[in-house]
Scaffold this motif. Structure first.
Motif, PDB file in Angstrom:
ATOM      1  N   GLU A 175     -10.414 -61.089 -37.935  1.00 38.86           N
ATOM      2  CA  GLU A 175     -11.610 -60.760 -37.006  1.00 38.86           C
ATOM      3  C   GLU A 175     -11.301 -62.297 -36.139  1.00 38.86           C
ATOM      4  O   GLU A 175     -12.293 -62.715 -35.486  1.00 38.86           O
ATOM      5  CB  GLU A 175     -12.894 -61.150 -37.668  1.00 38.86           C
ATOM      6  N   GLN A 199     -14.662 -54.539 -41.704  1.00 42.48           N
ATOM      7  CA  GLN A 199     -13.895 -53.719 -40.706  1.00 42.48           C
ATOM      8  C   GLN A 199     -13.145 -52.470 -41.321  1.00 42.48           C
ATOM      9  O   GLN A 199     -13.289 -51.431 -41.032  1.00 42.48           O
ATOM     10  CB  GLN A 199     -13.079 -54.729 -39.947  1.00 42.48           C
ATOM     11  N   LYS A 202     -14.971 -50.088 -43.641  1.00 43.02           N
ATOM     12  CA  LYS A 202     -15.737 -48.990 -42.913  1.00 43.02           C
ATOM     13  C   LYS A 202     -14.696 -47.741 -42.320  1.00 43.02           C
ATOM     14  O   LYS A 202     -15.084 -46.705 -42.321  1.00 43.02           O
ATOM     15  CB  LYS A 202     -16.669 -49.515 -42.011  1.00 43.02           C
TER      16      LYS A 202
HETATM   17  N1  ASP Z   1     -15.563 -55.759 -37.155  1.00 46.04           N
HETATM   18  C1  ASP Z   1     -15.808 -56.060 -35.687  1.00 46.04           C
HETATM   19  C2  ASP Z   1     -16.559 -57.524 -35.652  1.00 46.04           C
HETATM   20  O1  ASP Z   1     -17.212 -57.899 -36.944  1.00 46.04           O
HETATM   21  C3  ASP Z   1     -16.810 -55.194 -35.275  1.00 46.04           C
HETATM   22  C4  ASP Z   1     -16.380 -53.772 -35.061  1.00 46.04           C
HETATM   23  O2  ASP Z   1     -15.465 -53.725 -34.158  1.00 46.04           O
HETATM   24  O3  ASP Z   1     -17.201 -52.868 -35.462  1.00 46.04           O
HETATM   25  O4  ASP Z   1     -16.819 -58.021 -34.806  1.00 46.04           O
END
Ligand code: ASP
Length: 584
Positions: A175, A199, A202
């Motif tokens: 990230e 990320q 999910k």
């Molecule tokens: N994982 C990303 C973040 O934490 C958010 C996403 O793309 O759903 O910024």
């Protein structure tokens, strides 16, 4: 006997004549030689206790010892105050409790600060957070947080999202921050990373057919702490299958509206404005502009191509802002420093001081240039001349600073917006190559897929940011759900087959086993709550935050560990014992 049968803040004139038992903290105590008045406080508010020795000798004796923040239990009768004693500023100001029995339940040592004291040093507040939590401010903030999160959970449930737990101890999730590492006693030399976000899990839930996932997820990122950043924070994390961008944006807008409504506030009108990344960078120099004020960036590149002022003529891009004030030299000096922090070499300006132009560069500018750039009387034109990205950064930084400094934002309005159509890749600062703008799992916009490898810089991503009053509340994207495309993106980022295999085999395997199209989002809960509470930084809405040095003033963590403990974990500290610093 129960500790209490009534809450302090709920007593009104309608309760006159009732016998009540209340319990809470002694907010203040006033001894009128004989009569003692104690404001008793619980989370609902305060009520005045009156201890009269003629009514109760026991209570009078006990009241003698009471000090601020002692915990008391009082039993007595609700009576109407004499007209001259009514306190219109207190919701319970029409009544008081005549005490028959008073009990000191718990005592307090002298306090490090008074609860009603203003400007208490923040580290001191955090060191004694349990006291700070008793203040109206912290009571309010943590309750706003609860109400917003509860409203979000309700709405997610109504929309068919299911709450799925994902691991904190995992493999690094890219990230854009550093990972916090966890050594593993059972496997010396191996480390877990604390999830920077859920990320990949999910996305795997989507491949697993869960359809709509959400979680109020804790995330860990090793980054410098700031007003809107902590090592650990929560986000409303969600993912949906078989959706387009607008489906995801709709869910987030619903959550924002539900939170406003739960707090009894007028929600922002929907749909939130949709802004283009390229356009906001041009007009505001930022992908998260505060739209509560104008101060838009203007372009001067065309006019200055033939300028006699070499800095302008030679720069790839020249742009400017017209600030609504004739700045003094000292003020311009400070603005120049800010411009330099954002990458400018200097700050050229034209001050229109009541019609008279002050500027070291005016003598180099043509009549046309002066006419085009000089603002109305009592304004200052501030220029940036450099490459496109630097100009945006400098003027964007100045715009944000001036907005705050000159108080340009209309505080009565709330400005929510989406920024869309970000580039998929950007140049990597250190290497010559490309890196992701959001994260490497974002899909390109339809039509750009075939250019991923041939023209990475020209590819737009299906990425979106939610902004509120100049704060980035969160980001999301439609994801790549085809393994070949994911591999192409990794290749653009300089990741060969071996590295892809080592880092992301599980993801590529999953994408090869029937992955549905999917997309999602993550919204920072603490940022959202800080803005809902009108707080300038997220520490004020976090029960136990860390300070800028990364320490927790309350527990004193982080602390050094004995060698024996490190050894068991298979690690050895490279920092000599004497060199360990312990900032607060
Ligand atoms: N994982 C990303 C973040 O934490 C958010 C996403 O793309 O759903 O910024």
């Amino acid at each position: 006997m129960s500790w209490r049968d009534t809450m302090c803040g709920e007593l009104t004139a309608a309760d006159v004549g009732r016998r009540v038992t209340v319990a809470g903290w002694a907010d203040t105590r006033r001894d009128h030689g004989g009569l003692v008045f104690v404001d008793l406080r619980d989370y609902t508010g305060k009520v005045q206790l009156v201890v009269n020795p003629e009514r109760s000798k026991q209570a009078a004796e006990e009241a003698h010892d009471v000090r601020n923040e002692f915990v008391l239990q009082a039993e007595g009768e609700v009576v109407a105050r004499a007209p001259e004693a009514v306190n219109p500023n207190l919701p319970t100001g029409q009544i008081e409790v005549q005490v028959d029995t008073l009990r000191i339940v718990s005592r307090s040592t002298p306090l490090p600060f008074q609860l009603d004291e203003e400007n208490v040093d923040e580290t001191l507040r955090l060191r004694y957070r349990w006291l700070d939590m008793r203040t109206e401010r912290m009571q309010r903030n943590l309750r706003i947080s609860h109400v917003a999160v509860a409203a979000i959970r309700r709405r997610m449930d109504e929309l068919g999202f299911i709450d799925i737990w994902t691991p904190s101890m995992t493999k690094g999730t890219p990230e854009g921050a550093r990972d916090f590492l966890v050594p593993v006693r059972l496997q010396p030399g191996n480390f877990f990373a604390l999830a920077q976000s859920p990320q990949l899990f999910k996305q795997l839930c989507m491949v697993g057919g869960m359809d709509r996932y959400y979680q109020i997820a804790t995330c860990w990122r090793d980054e410098d702490l700031r007003a809107d950043r902590q090592f650990e924070f929560r986000q409303l994390d969600l993912e949906m299958s078989f959706v387009e961008r607008e489906d995801v944006l709709d869910v987030l807008e619903q959550c924002v509206v539900a939170s406003f409504e739960a707090l009894g506030r007028e929600p922002p009108p929907r749909p939130f404005p949709r802004l283009q990344f390229a356009d906001v960078m041009l007009r505001y120099g930022s992908d998260k502009p505060d739209l509560r004020f104008g101060l838009e960036i203007q372009d001067a590149t065309e006019i200055t191509r033939t300028s006699k002022f070499g800095v302008f003529a030679g720069a790839p891009v020249v742009r400017y802002l017209v600030a609504p004030r004739a700045f003094s030299r000292a003020e311009l000096g400070r603005l120049e420093e800010i411009a330099k922090e954002w990458g400018a070499k200097g700050l050229a300006y034209l001050v229109n001081d009541g019609g008279e132009v002050r500027s070291p560069i005016a003598k180099f500018l043509s009549e046309d240039e002066l006419a085009a750039f000089t603002g109305e009387p009592n304004t200052t034109t501030l220029f940036a001349a450099a490459d496109e990205a630097t100009v945006a950064r400098v003027l964007g930084g100045l715009r944000t600073h001036l907005g705050r400094e000159l108080d340009l934002a209309d505080r009565e309005t709330d400005s929510f917006a989406w920024t869309l159509d970000f580039p998929l890749f950007e140049h990597h600062e250190e290497s010559e190559g490309w890196t992701f703008v959001h994260h490497p799992f974002t899909a390109p916009v339809a039509g750009d897929e075939h250019r991923i490898e041939s023209d990475p810089g020209g590819v737009l991503g299906q990425h979106y940011d939610l902004i509120w009053n100049g704060w980035e509340l969160g980001s999301g994207s439609i994801r790549i759900h085809e393994a070949e495309r994911q591999e192409a993106v990794f290749r653009v980022m300089g990741m060969g087959a071996g590295e892809q295999e080592a880092k992301f085999k599980f993801l590529l395997d999953a994408l090869r086993m029937g992955a549905p199209p999917h997309g999602g989002f993550a919204m920072g809960i603490e940022r959202f709550v800080a803005l809902l509470a009108g707080e300038p930084d997220i520490r004020q809405v976090i029960p136990f935050p860390k300070v800028a040095s990364g320490s927790d003033p309350l527990t004193g963590a982080p602390t050094p560990m004995p060698d024996s403990v490190l050894k068991e974990l298979g690690i050895k500290s490279a920092v000599e014992e004497g060199a360990i610093t312990r900032p607060v």
